[in-house]
Motif scaffolding. Structure first.
Motif, mmCIF file in Angstrom:
data_model
loop_
_atom_site.group_PDB
_atom_site.id
_atom_site.type_symbol
_atom_site.label_atom_id
_atom_site.label_comp_id
_atom_site.label_asym_id
_atom_site.label_seq_id
_atom_site.Cartn_x
_atom_site.Cartn_y
_atom_site.Cartn_z
ATOM 1 N N PRO B 65 62.613 -23.356 17.077
ATOM 2 C CA PRO B 65 62.381 -21.915 16.996
ATOM 3 C C PRO B 65 62.956 -21.315 15.712
ATOM 4 N N THR B 66 62.376 -20.247 15.262
ATOM 5 C CA THR B 66 62.925 -19.498 14.123
ATOM 6 C C THR B 66 63.627 -18.260 14.684
ATOM 7 N N PRO B 67 64.491 -17.647 13.888
ATOM 8 C CA PRO B 67 65.245 -16.506 14.418
ATOM 9 C C PRO B 67 64.349 -15.460 15.069
ATOM 10 N N ALA B 68 63.180 -15.260 14.496
ATOM 11 C CA ALA B 68 62.315 -14.236 15.083
ATOM 12 C C ALA B 68 62.097 -14.488 16.563
ATOM 13 N N GLN B 69 62.192 -15.763 16.970
ATOM 14 C CA GLN B 69 61.908 -16.077 18.362
ATOM 15 C C GLN B 69 63.120 -15.947 19.277
ATOM 16 N N PHE B 70 64.313 -15.877 18.697
ATOM 17 C CA PHE B 70 65.449 -15.840 19.632
ATOM 18 C C PHE B 70 66.493 -14.762 19.344
ATOM 19 N N VAL B 71 66.491 -14.134 18.175
ATOM 20 C CA VAL B 71 67.534 -13.126 17.998
ATOM 21 C C VAL B 71 67.153 -11.850 18.750
ATOM 22 N N ALA B 72 68.188 -11.114 19.137
ATOM 23 C CA ALA B 72 67.973 -9.875 19.873
ATOM 24 C C ALA B 72 68.671 -8.767 19.115
ATOM 25 N N PRO B 73 67.992 -8.143 18.146
ATOM 26 C CA PRO B 73 68.680 -7.200 17.258
ATOM 27 C C PRO B 73 69.336 -6.053 18.006
ATOM 28 N N TRP B 74 68.766 -5.631 19.112
ATOM 29 C CA TRP B 74 69.385 -4.497 19.808
ATOM 30 C C TRP B 74 70.683 -4.902 20.468
ATOM 31 N N TYR B 75 70.616 -6.066 21.051
ATOM 32 C CA TYR B 75 71.837 -6.603 21.643
ATOM 33 C C TYR B 75 72.909 -6.720 20.571
ATOM 34 N N THR B 76 72.530 -7.278 19.438
ATOM 35 C CA THR B 76 73.483 -7.460 18.355
ATOM 36 C C THR B 76 73.934 -6.121 17.807
ATOM 37 N N PHE B 77 73.064 -5.124 17.944
ATOM 38 C CA PHE B 77 73.453 -3.797 17.481
ATOM 39 C C PHE B 77 74.652 -3.290 18.278
ATOM 40 N N ILE B 78 74.672 -3.616 19.562
ATOM 41 C CA ILE B 78 75.842 -3.218 20.369
ATOM 42 C C ILE B 78 77.087 -3.888 19.814
ATOM 43 N N GLN B 79 76.940 -5.171 19.467
ATOM 44 C CA GLN B 79 78.077 -5.863 18.834
ATOM 45 C C GLN B 79 78.530 -5.115 17.588
ATOM 46 N N THR B 80 77.544 -4.719 16.786
ATOM 47 C CA THR B 80 77.867 -4.011 15.558
ATOM 48 C C THR B 80 78.680 -2.769 15.851
ATOM 49 N N MET B 81 78.207 -2.032 16.847
ATOM 50 C CA MET B 81 78.906 -0.800 17.202
ATOM 51 C C MET B 81 80.325 -1.104 17.667
ATOM 52 N N ALA B 82 80.459 -2.121 18.492
ATOM 53 C CA ALA B 82 81.790 -2.462 18.997
ATOM 54 C C ALA B 82 82.723 -2.742 17.821
ATOM 55 N N LEU B 83 82.204 -3.501 16.841
ATOM 56 C CA LEU B 83 83.065 -3.863 15.718
ATOM 57 C C LEU B 83 83.405 -2.631 14.876
ATOM 58 N N PHE B 84 82.420 -1.781 14.650
ATOM 59 C CA PHE B 84 82.680 -0.577 13.854
ATOM 60 C C PHE B 84 83.698 0.314 14.544
ATOM 61 N N LEU B 85 83.517 0.495 15.847
ATOM 62 C CA LEU B 85 84.467 1.330 16.577
ATOM 63 C C LEU B 85 85.859 0.707 16.537
ATOM 64 N N SER B 86 85.891 -0.611 16.591
ATOM 65 C CA SER B 86 87.181 -1.283 16.521
ATOM 66 C C SER B 86 87.871 -0.977 15.195
ATOM 67 N N VAL B 87 87.091 -1.029 14.111
ATOM 68 C CA VAL B 87 87.668 -0.707 12.801
ATOM 69 C C VAL B 87 88.139 0.744 12.788
ATOM 70 N N LEU B 88 87.326 1.602 13.400
ATOM 71 C CA LEU B 88 87.690 3.018 13.448
ATOM 72 C C LEU B 88 89.013 3.192 14.204
ATOM 73 N N ALA B 89 89.098 2.533 15.348
ATOM 74 C CA ALA B 89 90.316 2.638 16.152
ATOM 75 C C ALA B 89 91.510 2.157 15.347
ATOM 76 N N TYR B 90 91.286 1.066 14.618
ATOM 77 C CA TYR B 90 92.387 0.568 13.805
ATOM 78 C C TYR B 90 92.781 1.605 12.761
ATOM 79 N N GLY B 91 91.772 2.283 12.229
ATOM 80 C CA GLY B 91 92.043 3.342 11.261
ATOM 81 C C GLY B 91 92.911 4.439 11.870
ATOM 82 N N PHE B 92 92.582 4.821 13.114
ATOM 83 C CA PHE B 92 93.412 5.822 13.796
ATOM 84 C C PHE B 92 94.838 5.341 13.912
ATOM 85 N N SER B 93 94.929 4.077 14.250
ATOM 86 C CA SER B 93 96.258 3.509 14.417
ATOM 87 C C SER B 93 97.048 3.611 13.116
#
Ligand code: HEA
Ligand code: HEA
Ligand code: CUA
Ligand SMILES: [Cu+2]
Lengths: 322, 212, 716
Positions: B65-93
């Motif tokens: 399979p090629t990535p087009a057949q198995f990646v889930a960009p929306w799912y990964t987008f949640i990951q992206t958000m989690a990581l960004f928020l984590s950086v933000l939280a660290y910034g608050f800290s």
């Protein structure tokens, strides 16, 4: 402190080899690189000479300057005047950058650019530009195994010969090369430069020679235990002789299909320099093989071959006797 | 201009020893060194990207399979958000650290850790999903490169989480000593850098892979 | 995920089994016995003389950049010797095996000569890796370690603990490759490895695994070191050391370490991917399944080429210090010298493809890389010309350090000439993978070795307080040079005769006479090693006559020559204020050489720590466990490493303070020591409760078990 014997004198000795590099003992055929017999090899040789002359003139002068300064400014000899402040000169600095820049510019143009096209293995202009309209070029498919060479002649009944290459003189020969197992390098020092031979891939090379004779071919890249024995003699013969030879090979009862090739490709050190011929090999073997290797086909090395050669040698000896 | 004896030197005026030299600044030296580390980590990712680039032609996926057949960009987008928020939280800290609020720092880091753990959790889940679909690194060169790039990043995140845990302990135990503050600054750089790398991965591996 | 192995595997020992120890091998078995006996003798000796405590306190746990540097250098010299033995074995094999018959005298499973093909392959692979990464690199790093902080007026490196970590991880790599001699085997695919021959199918043993993990460890150690050097030079310069006053050696250290920092990660990734192929069954570099074997070659040389400039640049720096000193002149063209270093470092990134022109990538790409490669010749040429004109109008003293440096220049010229030939595709096709290439890079790499010997002789008195014997330094030089000439001149000739490299059986009898000449060269090399050992012996024996003051050569130039010889553990009693690029020369000319600080200040020094050596040992275990696929051991060592690191981070290093009064006292003692050569050296307190002396002990001064300075107090 050294006494009378100055290191300076010994320096001349160290320079002697450089002179030798230049005039080369080209008459002895032992100096394969200085004694090119193929069109490509000859072109490379010419470029090498240009490069060496340019570089040696600069490097040689620099070396002489160093020696001269060592002699002249030797402390306590009072040959030159001392100036402990002198550490900068715009003129000299410009020359120091300028001379190599000019030399590199010249070499880039005269040797790097020209040379790369002249002996480009995929389309060497020294051969292709002067290709005679008559006299078809010959194609040869080269398959390197662990550790033998198979040369297939598609235009001649798809005949093949292992570990020996025969080509007609005055005729361009175009190679397609691939390997069954690992990467190696196809090289006939006096005729044609190196080209990598890689599994699952096809490279090309071209050869032309007008000098009848027998030249050593070498597997020039490390490819495992049998590499030193992975040799092939290259015979440049007249067209008539070539045709005659081809007739003989074509009529050999020995043939090779893919199943047989599978056995041929098993690791084998050609210690006894065997050169079997095959009157006919399966059509399209080269491409078939390429595809198989891309699909993951391997001819793995048994453990015992990497550890102790005794076992292997016994096998070999037994086989040879049989 | 630099010859050894040009201007006359007055032996009474000349300064030979630095009497009031304070020594180097520990935190800024540490931070500089950490920048250097980030540079080398950047090279590491660059090399992995290069490998991925070379191994992402269609023939690199062999028959698999090629990535087009198995990646889930929306799912990964949640990951992206989690990581960004984590950086933000660290910034608050880190902002809380400026005001000297220990609780603020700790809360920020805990939040950052939780979000980072969410990222890892999602990643593991995603990997398990793909494996169950038969998308494993042994299938093809392309998938090998896909896994190498994404999972090396995940490993960095994992190391970051352990680091945060250690820092929590050290803050509680020692308070804001020079060492602890220096490490918190380094950790921020590390965390932000991993987020930046993730952006590249998200764009070039997930989005691009999905579209091609 | 884990691949199926072609041989047996057990959970407890992985692939390790008694049969992996080559006790039947007629070369390795006796060697093993000798090494074990020597090891036992060493251990017994140390125990007998009660030196364990001393070694542990003064050396194994030290964070002093000078001591770490000395250990790097010792490591490098030992590995240089090991590499030489490999060279000796290769040369002997080729001499014995040459010829056309195929029934020679098979020994040890060999078909020709006395080495089986795979054994020969292991030797050159180990030789190449050892020489470049475990001999040249530690030697250079060691010298940079000692000299760079001194040249910028710093008390230590920016991160002393990291510095120790770098050393012990490098030592772990050394142990790993040494143990591959006796347990299992080593890779036979050359020092750089080829795809796909290093895949499990074609290299089923553990050799390639040893190769991977050894390289990974050195890469890690070197990257850590490069971070440290850069931070040190950027952040730790003494007042007055502006960028235009940095000595050239320090500049080359900076440019070299920029290369190291940015290129070693490429190597680490490339090897990790090879590891993934072998351990996890991925297809990065396989011929099938969409792998790309040329990717490996590109990634490797993307590091491999910058790496060779990483090793030559510090060597250039050393030459740049030695030649001015013995020409009694400042370096000619300082600015262009610095620019040239950075030009070399910059261009080194865009030439990697010249290592595989023969892959057939088309004339346009080839030409581009060919021209880029030749560009390196320009700044290198500038450097050579600058050195030459440093000698012009000078007052040259041909001391042993100077002749090693001048020897290096000649090797550089020959190596450069041949490099410029190789860089042209049309020529490269004819000599690629031939011993002509081998001869080219030996000229270059020996240029480094020459520069290193020059530097060792040059800075030895700074570190130990006495000079090495001049006469024996020169005898060694001439013997070594004769060896170099006799081995490598024939090698160039053999290249023109078409001999390709790595032939365990050279088939052409016409090469035989040249092999014989080379073997004579090897014999002369052996003499040079003996001369070296004798040099060390006589120098230590006669050290009393060869004591030096701060300015050991009387014509020295840069900052390190203003502090005492041997350098006290605190480097400078007071941080100097630097007024000139060639501070030592400047002070000498203005009559300040004898001035010592009048005011003193309290200083802060780092404590010793056992953590670095422990982590080093653990990384060795990780490498060993991975090689033999002993998973529990690997995981345990990895977890332990992390725990130790966390423990260390929790503990931190408060360091300790030396008060101004103590400093004054120590400064006086140090001065005294320099003057009469007998007074005890100043002592410092270390974290492990021990003492840190300067280098009295290894020259036989028994005064090393004293207490920390009177009232220096630990901080915490
Ligand atoms: C820094 C790098 C370096 C150095 C210094 C050397 C030095 C030497 N090398 Fe090496 N060599 C390589 C790097 C180096 N080499 C590499 C990278 C390869 C390619 C490997 C491959 O193919 O993959 C190679 C390959 C190589 C080959 C293989 C040729 C082939 O492929 O066919 C040969 C064969 O002759 C050889 C010989 C030698 C010899 C005789 C020396 C001599 O010059 C050695 C001289 C050294 C001494 C004489 C020792 C002096 C030591 C002391 C004074 C210290 C003593 C200390 C104690 C006893 C504690 N080398
Ligand atoms: C310290 C190590 C070192 C250094 C400094 C160099 C320096 C150079 N090297 Fe070398 N090289 C190696 C170590 C080194 N090399 C190694 C280890 C390998 C092989 C590894 C392996 O295969 O195992 C290798 C292989 C290698 C190859 C590949 C050969 C092949 O496998 O086919 C090439 C090809 O271009 C090359 C070129 C050059 C060039 C152009 C320089 C230039 O930097 C040289 C510049 C110097 C000068 C040019 C001389 C001084 C200049 C003047 C006097 C001014 C006049 C100059 C001009 C007009 C330009 N080298
Ligand atoms: Cu290069 Cu295939
Ligand atoms: Cu290179």
């Amino acid at each position: 402190m050294l006494k009378k014997a100055k290191p300076g004198h010994w320096r001349y000795l160290a320079l002697a080899p450089l002179l030798l590099l230049l005039n080369g003992c080209a008459k002895h055929s032992a100096w394969w690189i200085f004694n090119p017999q193929g069109v490509g090899a000859k072109a490379s040789y010419d470029y090498m000479m240009i490069d060496v002359v340019v570089m040696l003139s600069i490097v040689g002068i620099t070396a002489l300057l160093i020696v001269w300064f060592m002699w002249k400014y030797h402390k306590g000899k009072n040959r030159g005047s001392y100036d402990g402040k002198w550490e900068h000169s715009n003129k000299l600095e410009v020359a120091f950058w300028g001379i190599p820049i000019a030399a590199v510019a010249f070499l880039s143009w005269a040797v790097a650019v020209h040379g790369s096209f002249a002996v480009n293995p995929y389309n060497p202009t020294v051969i292709t530009q002067h290709m005679k309209p008559k006299g078809d070029p010959i194609d040869i498919d080269v398959i390197a195994t662990d550790w033998q060479w198979l040369f297939i002649y598609p235009q001649f009944h798809n005949m093949a010969v292992a570990n020996e290459l025969v080509v007609p003189a005055h005729t361009p020969v175009f190679f397609k090369l691939t390997s069954t197992a690992v990467t190696t390098d196809f090289f006939v020092p006096q005729l044609v430069g190196m080209i990598d031979v890689m599994p699952g891939m096809r490279t090309k090379d071209a050869l032309e020679s007008s000098h009848l004779g027998t030249y050593q071919g070498i597997a020039a890249d490390y490819c495992g235990a049998g590499m030193s024995w992975m040799l092939f003699k290259t015979h440049v013969v007249s067209m008539a002789d070539f045709q005659h030879w081809a007739k003989g090979v074509e009529s050999s009862p020995n043939t090779m299909d893919y199943a047989q090739f599978n056995r041929f490709a098993e690791p084998y050190i050609n210690v006894h320099n065997k050169t079997p011929v095959y009157g006919h090999v399966e059509k399209g073997l080269f491409n078939h093989l390429l595809l198989e290797v891309m699909n993951g086909k391997k001819w793995p090395l048994p453990m015992f071959m990497t550890e102790n050669m005794f076992h292997y040698l016994k096998l070999q000896a037994a086989e040879h006797r049989a | 201009m630099s010859s050894a004896h040009e201007k006359p030197v007055d032996p009474d005026q000349v300064v030979l020893w630095s009497d009031d030299y304070e020594g180097h600044d520990v935190i800024s030296t540490r931070t500089f060194g950490f920048w250097m580390y980030i540079l080398s980590d950047g090279m590491l990712f660059a090399t992995l990207f290069a490998a991925y680039g070379v191994l992402s032609y269609s023939h690199s996926y062999y028959t698999g399979p090629t990535p087009a057949q198995f990646v889930a960009p929306w799912y990964t987008f949640i990951q992206t958000m989690a990581l960004f928020l984590s950086v933000l939280a660290y910034g608050f800290s880190m902002a809380a650290m400026k005001t000297g609020s220990k609780a603020g720092v700790i809360n920020g880091i805990v939040a950052s850790m939780v979000l980072g753990a969410v990222f890892i959790g999602l990643d593991i889940h995603d990997v398990l999903r793909m494996i169950s679909m038969g998308v494993t690194p042994e299938v093809s060169g392309g998938l090998s490169a896909f896994y190498a790039l994404t999972q090396v990043h995940a490993a960095h995140i994992f190391v970051g989480l352990i680091w945060m845990l250690v820092m929590l302990y050290q803050i509680l135990k020692k308070g804001f000593t020079e060492d602890v503050v220096g490490r918190l600054i380094s950790l921020r750089m590390f965390w932000q850098f991993q987020a930046v790398m993730w952006v590249f991965i998200y764009v070039f591996v997930y989005l691009w892979g999905y579209m091609s | 995920m884990l691949v199926n192995l072609p041989g047996p595997w057990s959970p407890l020992l992985g692939r390790l089994a008694l049969s992996e120890i080559p006790y039947t091998n007629p070369i390795l078995a006796p060697l093993f016995v000798i090494i074990v006996l020597a090891g036992i003798a060493l251990v017994v000796g140390i125990t007998y003389y009660g030196k364990w405590g001393y070694l542990w306190k003064e050396w194994f746990t030290t964070v002093d950049h000078k001591k770490l540097g000395i250990m790097y250098i010792i490591l490098g010299l030992i590995m240089l010797f090991r590499g030489f033995i490999d060279g000796l074995m290769m040369r002997t094999q080729q001499m014995l095996a040459v010829g056309s018959g195929h029934n020679g005298m098979p020994l040890m499973g060999a078909i020709h000569g006395y080495l089986a093909p795979f054994h020969f392959g292991q030797i050159y692979s180990a030789h190449g890796l050892i020489m470049i990464l475990l001999a040249a690199t530690p030697l250079l790093v060691g010298i940079m370690n000692i000299i760079v902080p001194l040249q910028i007026g710093a008390r230590d490196m920016a991160y002393p603990y990291l510095n120790a970590l770098g050393l012990w991880i490098t030592a772990a790599a050394v142990f790993l490759i040494m143990i591959s001699l006796f347990v299992g085997d080593f890779s036979h695919n050359g020092w750089f490895g080829y795809a796909p021959i290093f895949e499990l199918a074609y290299s089923p043993g553990v050799g390639v695994d040893y190769w991977i993990w050894t390289l990974e460890l050195v890469a890690l150690g070197t990257t850590l070191g490069s971070i440290n050097f850069l931070a040190t030079v950027v952040k730790m310069r003494a007042p007055g050391v502006t960028w235009t006053r940095l000595p050239v050696f320090t500049w080359t250290a900076v440019s070299a370490n920029i290369i190291a920092l940015t290129s070693f990660p490429c190597l680490q990734v490339a090897l990790a991917l090879v590891g993934a192929d072998r351990y996890l069954g991925t297809h990065f570099f396989t011929a099938g399944f969409g792998g790309n074997l040329m990717l490996y070659t590109n990634l490797f040389w993307l590091w491999g080429h910058p790496e060779v400039y990483f090793v030559i640049l510090p060597a250039f720096g050393m030459i740049s210090e030695v030649i001015p000193t013995f020409s009694e002149k400042p370096i000619f063209g300082y600015i262009t010298m610095v620019l040239a270093s950075f030009a070399i470092a910059g261009v080194s990134w865009i030439v990697w493809l010249h290592h595989f022109f023969t892959m057939g990538m088309g004339p346009y790409v080839s030409t581009e890389f060919s021209v880029a490669t030749m560009l390196v010749g320009i700044p290198t040429g500038v450097k050579v010309f600058n050195w030459t004109f440093t000698m012009y109008r000078g007052r040259l003293t041909f001391s042993s350090a100077m002749i090693w440096s001048i020897g290096a220049l000649f090797l550089l010229l020959i190596g450069g000439l041949t490099g410029m030939m190789l860089s042209i595709p049309a020529i490269n096709y004819m000599v690629h993978n031939s011993v002509f290439v081998v001869a080219h890079f030996h000229m270059m790499l020996l240029c480094i070795v020459y520069a290193v010997f020059s530097a060792i002789i040059f800075w030895f008195p700074k570190v130990f307080g006495f000079k090495l014997n001049e006469a024996w330094g020169k005898i060694m030089f001439w013997l070594f040079s004769a060896g170099t000439f006799l081995v490598f001149f024939p090698m160039f000739m053999l290249g023109f005769m078409g001999e390709t490299r790595r032939l365990d059986w050279p088939f052409n009898l016409q090469w035989a006479p040249w092999f014989d000449i080379q073997e004579v060269g090897i014999a002369v090399y052996v003499l040079s090693v003996l001369a070296f050992l004798w040099l060390i012996y006589v120098s230590i024996r006669d050290r009393a006559e060869n004591r030096v003051g701060a300015d050991a050569w009387g014509t020295s130039r840069s900052l390190e020559w203003i502090t005492d010889s041997p350098v006290p553990f605190y480097n400078f009693a007071m941080v100097p204020h630097v007024n000139h690029r060639d501070e030592a020369a400047w002070r000498r000319e203005h009559g300040f050489s004898d001035k010592r600080p009048e005011k003193f200040a309290a200083i802060h020094m780092p404590n010793n720590t056992p953590v670095a050596i422990v982590i080093g040992a653990l990384t060795f275990v990780i490498g060993f466990g991975l090689t033999w696929r002993i998973w529990w051991l690997t995981v345990a060592a990895l977890v332990l490493t992390v725990l130790v690191m966390i423990y260390r981070s929790g503990k931190g290093d408060p360091g300790y303070i030396i008060t101004a009064e103590e400093m004054e006292k120590m400064d006086r003692e140090s001065r005294q020591k320099m003057d009469d050569g007998h007074a005890p050296l100043p002592k410092g307190g270390g974290y492990t409760g021990g003492t840190v002396t300067a280098y009295s002990a290894e020259v036989g001064d028994p005064g090393s078990q004293s207490t920390p300075p009177g009232n220096s107090r630990p901080l915490s």
